[in-house]
Design a protein around this motif. Structure first.
Motif, PDB file in Angstrom:
ATOM      1  N   THR A  22       0.789  -1.243   0.000  1.00  8.38           N
ATOM      2  CA  THR A  22       0.000   0.000   0.000  1.00  8.38           C
ATOM      3  C   THR A  22       0.814   1.282   0.000  1.00  8.38           C
ATOM      4  OG1 THR A  22      -0.163  -0.117   2.425  1.00  8.38           O
ATOM      5  CG2 THR A  22      -1.975  -1.069   1.151  1.00  8.38           C
ATOM      6  N   VAL A  23       1.993   1.261   0.586  1.00  7.95           N
ATOM      7  CA  VAL A  23       2.765   2.503   0.711  1.00  7.95           C
ATOM      8  C   VAL A  23       3.094   3.140  -0.642  1.00  7.95           C
ATOM      9  CG1 VAL A  23       5.051   3.402   1.367  1.00  7.95           C
ATOM     10  CG2 VAL A  23       3.671   2.149   3.029  1.00  7.95           C
ATOM     11  N   PRO A  24       3.444   2.375  -1.678  1.00  4.07           N
ATOM     12  CA  PRO A  24       3.710   3.049  -2.963  1.00  4.07           C
ATOM     13  C   PRO A  24       2.545   3.907  -3.440  1.00  4.07           C
ATOM     14  CG  PRO A  24       4.530   0.797  -3.023  1.00  4.07           C
ATOM     15  CD  PRO A  24       3.747   0.926  -1.752  1.00  4.07           C
ATOM     16  N   SER A  25       1.317   3.456  -3.208  1.00  2.00           N
ATOM     17  CA  SER A  25       0.151   4.241  -3.610  1.00  2.00           C
ATOM     18  C   SER A  25       0.054   5.533  -2.800  1.00  2.00           C
ATOM     19  CB  SER A  25      -1.126   3.417  -3.442  1.00  2.00           C
ATOM     20  OG  SER A  25      -2.267   4.180  -3.742  1.00  2.00           O
ATOM     21  N   ILE A  26       0.261   5.448  -1.486  1.00  2.00           N
ATOM     22  CA  ILE A  26       0.212   6.654  -0.653  1.00  2.00           C
ATOM     23  C   ILE A  26       1.263   7.655  -1.121  1.00  2.00           C
ATOM     24  CG2 ILE A  26       0.377   7.574   1.680  1.00  2.00           C
ATOM     25  CD1 ILE A  26      -0.405   4.831   2.751  1.00  2.00           C
ATOM     26  N   ILE A  27       2.454   7.168  -1.424  1.00  2.00           N
ATOM     27  CA  ILE A  27       3.528   8.056  -1.880  1.00  2.00           C
ATOM     28  C   ILE A  27       3.166   8.691  -3.221  1.00  2.00           C
ATOM     29  CG2 ILE A  27       5.928   8.129  -2.663  1.00  2.00           C
ATOM     30  CD1 ILE A  27       6.543   6.024  -0.489  1.00  2.00           C
ATOM     31  N   ALA A  61       9.288  11.228   6.026  1.00  2.00           N
ATOM     32  CA  ALA A  61       9.582  12.280   5.044  1.00  2.00           C
ATOM     33  C   ALA A  61       8.456  12.438   4.029  1.00  2.00           C
ATOM     34  CB  ALA A  61      10.897  11.978   4.331  1.00  2.00           C
ATOM     35  N   HIS A  62       7.608  11.406   3.888  1.00  2.00           N
ATOM     36  CA  HIS A  62       6.451  11.484   2.997  1.00  2.00           C
ATOM     37  C   HIS A  62       5.173  11.882   3.758  1.00  2.00           C
ATOM     38  CE1 HIS A  62       8.632   9.666  -0.366  1.00  2.00           C
ATOM     39  NE2 HIS A  62       9.132   8.794   0.504  1.00  2.00           N
ATOM     40  N   SER A  63       5.332  12.301   5.000  1.00  2.00           N
ATOM     41  CA  SER A  63       4.188  12.660   5.857  1.00  2.00           C
ATOM     42  C   SER A  63       3.232  11.493   6.052  1.00  2.00           C
ATOM     43  CB  SER A  63       3.443  13.880   5.304  1.00  2.00           C
ATOM     44  OG  SER A  63       4.288  15.017   5.301  1.00  2.00           O
ATOM     45  N   ARG A 114      -2.741  14.393  13.279  1.00  2.00           N
ATOM     46  CA  ARG A 114      -1.795  14.664  12.191  1.00  2.00           C
ATOM     47  C   ARG A 114      -0.332  14.615  12.606  1.00  2.00           C
ATOM     48  NH1 ARG A 114      -2.069  21.134  10.872  1.00  2.00           N
ATOM     49  NH2 ARG A 114      -1.889  21.903  13.016  1.00  2.00           N
ATOM     50  N   TYR A 115      -0.035  14.781  13.886  1.00  2.00           N
ATOM     51  CA  TYR A 115       1.354  14.714  14.326  1.00  2.00           C
ATOM     52  C   TYR A 115       1.612  13.541  15.275  1.00  2.00           C
ATOM     53  CZ  TYR A 115       1.706  19.322  12.227  1.00  2.00           C
ATOM     54  OH  TYR A 115       1.682  20.382  11.336  1.00  2.00           O
TER      55      TYR A 115
END
Length: 273
Positions: free
Chosen positions: A137-142, A193-195, A257-258
């Protein structure tokens, strides 16, 4: 208006129990859902797992919230199948914002200390399946480029070893759920770094078909260490799916968010030292 309008969420183990609860409430907050489940039993796991009919019911409940849903049958132990499931969901709904790696199994009452099959099946589902979910899933979020939230379902047994009985089944469960915390901390560092925020939730026993089935209830009743397994400080034997869902939805939302790298118990005090 919900906090999650114009988002896409992946939920594994979505056919029933906590996964269904998470999917439906995320939809109520505005998310479209990629609902993934194996929808078949595992030979070594001594209670019935979810069915395709269960997954279809989750899809119906999501649609009743006015959101889109793509229900997909895939086993989190199979990375290729999981990647294909995610691709089909992304093609229909768009790139991903939220991931809830919820699929898991347990085998309370199987006493064999060297049952290698049950050990492998539990670790494969509860730990390797979580890593596969992150990887798929992470590639899609990025690609989407606006950050995201990944919530990994661990357990109170991912924070303490209470209730260990020397069986391969319990060793596997505790080891896998502790391992999920390691995945979370590593991923929180890797993707900051990609939030992309990454956190774990840690329920004690939850009133779902994983616990509320004939085998598991009989085994708990027969176990001499049953009080240790269910030793919540607060006067409740189990928590409800919605209690965990409330935390999942919060972590998915801009209100958190943080918050990243956190292990949040939802356990009525089970893990308090």
């Amino acid at each position: 208006m919900g906090d999650l309008i114009d988002t896409v969420a992946v939920v594994t183990g979505a056919a029933r129990g906590q996964g269904r609860s998470h999917a439906v409430q995320l939809a109520a907050e505005g998310a479209d859902i990629i609902a993934i489940d194996r929808c078949a039993d595992i030979d070594s796991i001594p209670y019935p797992l979810a069915s395709r009919e269960d997954l279809d019911e989750t899809a119906r409940l999501v649609e009743a919230q006015g959101r889109r849903v793509v229900p997909v049958v895939a086993d989190v132990r199979d990375l290729d199948a999981l990647q294909a499931a995610v691709r089909s969901g992304v093609e229909a709904l768009g790139e991903i914002d939220i991931v809830v790696a919820n699929a898991g199994v347990v085998a309370i009452g199987l006493k064999d200390p060297i049952d290698t099959q049950v050990y492998r099946d539990i670790v494969d589902t509860n730990l390797n399946g979580v890593w596969h979910t992150i990887a798929a899933t992470v590639p899609s979020i990025i690609r989407k480029g606006r950050g995201g939230s990944i919530i990994l379902t661990s357990s109170a047994q991912g924070l303490v070893g209470r209730g260990g009985d020397g069986s391969a089944a319990m060793f596997a469960y505790a080891a896998a759920k502790h391992g999920v915390v390691g995945l979370m901390r590593s991923a929180a560092n890797a993707y900051a770094a990609h939030s992309i925020r990454v956190n774990t939730v840690h329920p004690s026993g939850v009133a779902t078909p994983m616990i509320l089935n004939e085998h598991t209830m009989r085994m708990i009743a027969e176990q001499p260490n049953a009080p240790a397994l269910s030793a919540n400080l607060m006067p409740v034997p189990v928590v409800e799916s919605e209690d965990v869902t409330n935390v999942v939805v919060f972590l998915a939302s801009p209100k958190a968010r943080y918050i990243t790298g956190a292990a949040l118990p939802v356990d009525a005090g089970h893990a308090v030292m």
